[in-house]
Write a protein that holds these residues in place. Structure first.
Motif, PDB file in Angstrom:
ATOM      1  N   GLY A 100      19.211  40.912  23.668  1.00 57.41           N
ATOM      2  CA  GLY A 100      19.647  39.565  23.286  1.00 57.41           C
ATOM      3  C   GLY A 100      18.863  38.510  24.046  1.00 57.41           C
ATOM      4  N   GLY A 101      18.931  37.289  23.514  1.00 61.63           N
ATOM      5  CA  GLY A 101      18.368  36.155  24.241  1.00 61.63           C
ATOM      6  C   GLY A 101      19.073  36.043  25.590  1.00 61.63           C
ATOM      7  N   SER A 102      20.317  36.502  25.645  1.00 60.34           N
ATOM      8  CA  SER A 102      21.110  36.426  26.878  1.00 60.34           C
ATOM      9  C   SER A 102      20.389  37.120  28.030  1.00 60.34           C
ATOM     10  N   ILE A 105      17.343  35.156  29.244  1.00 64.66           N
ATOM     11  CA  ILE A 105      17.660  34.014  30.114  1.00 64.66           C
ATOM     12  C   ILE A 105      17.933  34.509  31.538  1.00 64.66           C
ATOM     13  N   TYR A 126      24.131  24.806  27.119  1.00 65.13           N
ATOM     14  CA  TYR A 126      24.635  26.071  26.571  1.00 65.13           C
ATOM     15  C   TYR A 126      25.479  26.710  27.672  1.00 65.13           C
ATOM     16  N   TYR A 129      24.657  29.413  30.306  1.00 62.76           N
ATOM     17  CA  TYR A 129      23.712  29.183  31.410  1.00 62.76           C
ATOM     18  C   TYR A 129      24.470  29.162  32.734  1.00 62.76           C
ATOM     19  N   CYS A 173      16.955  23.862  26.177  1.00 60.18           N
ATOM     20  CA  CYS A 173      17.362  24.551  24.957  1.00 60.18           C
ATOM     21  C   CYS A 173      16.948  23.639  23.809  1.00 60.18           C
ATOM     22  N   ASN A 177      21.742  23.853  21.617  1.00 60.39           N
ATOM     23  CA  ASN A 177      23.139  24.224  21.556  1.00 60.39           C
ATOM     24  C   ASN A 177      23.700  23.766  22.889  1.00 60.39           C
ATOM     25  N   ASP A 205      14.407  27.766  25.858  1.00 62.80           N
ATOM     26  CA  ASP A 205      15.256  28.626  25.030  1.00 62.80           C
ATOM     27  C   ASP A 205      15.134  28.101  23.593  1.00 62.80           C
ATOM     28  N   VAL A 207      16.055  29.735  20.563  1.00 66.71           N
ATOM     29  CA  VAL A 207      16.663  30.684  19.636  1.00 66.71           C
ATOM     30  C   VAL A 207      16.994  30.054  18.275  1.00 66.71           C
ATOM     31  N   TYR A 208      17.013  28.715  18.223  1.00 65.23           N
ATOM     32  CA  TYR A 208      17.298  28.032  16.934  1.00 65.23           C
ATOM     33  C   TYR A 208      16.041  27.386  16.350  1.00 65.23           C
ATOM     34  N   SER A 237      15.543  34.923  20.494  1.00 61.36           N
ATOM     35  CA  SER A 237      16.619  35.814  20.059  1.00 61.36           C
ATOM     36  C   SER A 237      16.515  36.099  18.569  1.00 61.36           C
ATOM     37  N   ARG A 248      21.680  43.514  19.382  1.00 57.46           N
ATOM     38  CA  ARG A 248      21.511  42.755  20.613  1.00 57.46           C
ATOM     39  C   ARG A 248      20.046  42.693  21.015  1.00 57.46           C
ATOM     40  N   LEU A 249      19.295  41.813  20.361  1.00 57.89           N
ATOM     41  CA  LEU A 249      17.860  41.752  20.645  1.00 57.89           C
ATOM     42  C   LEU A 249      17.340  40.335  20.812  1.00 57.89           C
TER      43      LEU A 249
HETATM   44  C1  LIG Z   1      21.097  28.530  23.118  1.00 59.39           C
HETATM   45  C2  LIG Z   1      21.380  29.981  23.100  1.00 59.39           C
HETATM   46  N1  LIG Z   1      20.632  30.802  23.846  1.00 59.39           N
HETATM   47  C3  LIG Z   1      20.855  32.116  23.871  1.00 59.39           C
HETATM   48  C4  LIG Z   1      21.877  32.687  23.149  1.00 59.39           C
HETATM   49  C5  LIG Z   1      22.124  34.146  23.242  1.00 59.39           C
HETATM   50  O1  LIG Z   1      21.745  34.802  22.113  1.00 59.39           O
HETATM   51  P1  LIG Z   1      21.836  36.386  21.957  1.00 59.39           P
HETATM   52  O2  LIG Z   1      22.864  36.664  20.925  1.00 59.39           O
HETATM   53  O3  LIG Z   1      20.472  36.766  21.503  1.00 59.39           O
HETATM   54  O4  LIG Z   1      22.158  36.981  23.290  1.00 59.39           O
HETATM   55  C6  LIG Z   1      22.690  31.868  22.343  1.00 59.39           C
HETATM   56  C7  LIG Z   1      23.807  32.423  21.578  1.00 59.39           C
HETATM   57  O5  LIG Z   1      24.654  31.743  21.048  1.00 59.39           O
HETATM   58  C8  LIG Z   1      22.430  30.481  22.327  1.00 59.39           C
HETATM   59  O6  LIG Z   1      23.168  29.646  21.591  1.00 59.39           O
END
Ligand SMILES: Cc1ncc(COP(=O)(O)O)c(C=O)c1O
Length: 405
Positions: A100-102, A105, A126, A129, A173, A177, A205, A207-208, A237, A248-249
């Motif tokens: 995941g992006g998680s 980070i 977000y 963080y 970000c 978000n 970040d 992801v969007y 993400s 979860r990637l």
């Molecule tokens: C700004 C931002 N970064 C990272 C993530 C994490 O994404 P992931 O589902 O890939 O872990 C999210 C998920 O909502 C997000 O909104």
């Protein structure tokens, strides 16, 4: 016998403001109430069929570990994706596949900070963080942005004034978000210059990335990567781009060899990302452009319905969201957490209510966001219309309970 107690740092990890009110939603549902969920960015959009087909046709047995850096086919698919965006300098050696992006980070914070170091970011932020910062012993320093300016970045002097000898990085970000703000080229350029002049890392970040509206173009940090090759780290993400939250990637992209080497060691420690997950996501090269175009149009419609509906409710403040699928909304209430809880425990209209997230947890500065909520427009247009109606009715009813109380 000596008693055991958990570490104080464990207690200091904040619980997610997005999930905090879940028990109240569960209780409401048990009563048979329909709860509209606008509290979390888990989209209802369908995953591309070509990705689902991987599950249908799965024949690898056993399902083993994959390579620690990432599955070669998935890495190649990511290269295809970044090259298509125009960033042809990206090669597999610049990418670490993450859970995941998680995880991207968290790895990035670990890679650039010692415990006690500071990372600057912009508030509202977000919310997770905050958790990754605590887990990595990092102090997150929020620089406030406001709805008056559509949550765009403050002047360079304001950002520079927040830099201390302990500052190691700036984390952004973009698209944002929770605010829905899309930073302009000038804003990203300003941060690149600050990173250069003050010897900081810049973590972006993205992801969007695909979700920028009204003709706005996303300005990726990848565009500036050759200018600050050792300082730039992009966090990515699969979750939101292809409705793959349960796969979860994510990915971390950088030209900094030391960062890549170090995080590969962390990745080796956790063995690998999922083999099945990566096989699914590797199909991104076969997702028709029409899928992404339809998803994009759907979010624009949802954004429009939400914005047009909410801006007409007295006392509600909503800047027009520029990207992603979130917005921070000011409400005429003194304590948005109490209001969000009340929506779940007390408010019913035709046996329906809605769940939204109080915004205080989207700030690092205590006391901020008290009269704001974050709304994720992850439901279809009909549901969003109904949510606007529910919110308008709820605010009316709440006003009466507040005056009585
Ligand atoms: C700004 C931002 N970064 C990272 C993530 C994490 O994404 P992931 O589902 O890939 O872990 C999210 C998920 O909502 C997000 O909104």
């Amino acid at each position: 016998m000596r008693s055991v107690s958990v570490s104080p740092r464990l207690r200091s990890v904040p619980s997610s403001p997005i999930r905090k009110l879940v028990p109240f939603a569960v209780a409401a549902k048990k009563e048979g109430v329909h709860v509209y969920h606008l509290n979390i960015g888990d989209p209802d959009i369908k995953t591309p069929q070509v990705m689902l087909d991987v599950l249908k046709n799965w024949d690898k047995n056993p399902i083993g570990y994959d390579q620690s850096q990432g599955n070669p086919e998935f890495l190649e698919a990511l290269i295809w994706y970044y090259h298509r965006l125009g960033f042809t300098f990206v090669s597999p050696k610049h990418i670490q596949v993450t859970n995941g992006g998680s995880e991207a980070i968290s790895m990035a914070l670990f890679a650039v900070c010692e415990p006690g170091d500071e990372v600057l970011t912009f508030e509202p932020l977000y919310t997770n963080y905050n958790s990754y910062a605590v887990v990595n012993g990092v102090t997150l320093k929020g620089i406030l942005t406001s709805s008056d300016t559509g949550f765009h970045l403050p002047d360079r002097s304001v950002v520079e004034a927040a830099v201390t000898p302990k500052t190691k990085a700036i984390l952004i970000c973009n698209p944002n978000n929770p605010t829905g703000t899309v930073y302009t080229e000038e804003e990203v350029r300003m941060l690149v210059d600050i990173a250069k002049d003050h010897g900081l890392f810049l973590l972006s970040d993205e992801v969007y990335r695909e979700y920028t509206y009204d003709g706005r173009k996303h300005v990726s940090l990848l565009k500036f990567m050759s200018e600050i090759p050792d300082r730039a780290i992009v966090l990515d993400s699969m979750s939101k781009r292809y409705s793959l939250c349960g796969v979860r990637l994510g990915a971390l992209v950088t030209l900094n060899d030391d960062v890549l080497k170090g995080i590969l060691a962390i990745a080796q420690g956790r063995l690998s990302s999922g083999l099945v997950d990566q096989a699914i996501a590797a199909k991104l090269t076969q997702v028709p452009d029409s899928y992404l175009a339809e998803v994009y149009d759907e979010y624009v419609s949802r954004r429009d319905v939400l914005y047009e509906g909410l801006k007409n409710i007295p006392g509600v403040v909503i800047p027009k969201p520029e990207g992603a699928f979130y917005t921070i909304v000011g409400l005429p209430v003194a304590d948005s957490e109490r209001f969000c809880q009340w929506l779940l425990t007390d408010f019913r209209d035709n046996n329906e209510t809605l769940m939204i997230a109080p915004a205080a947890g989207f700030y690092a500065t205590p006391g901020m966001g008290k009269n704001e909520v974050r709304i994720a427009y992850v439901l279809n247009v009909t549901a969003i219309r109904r949510c606007v109606e529910l919110l308008a009715k709820a605010l009316e009813a709440y006003k009466k309970t507040e005056t009585r109380g």
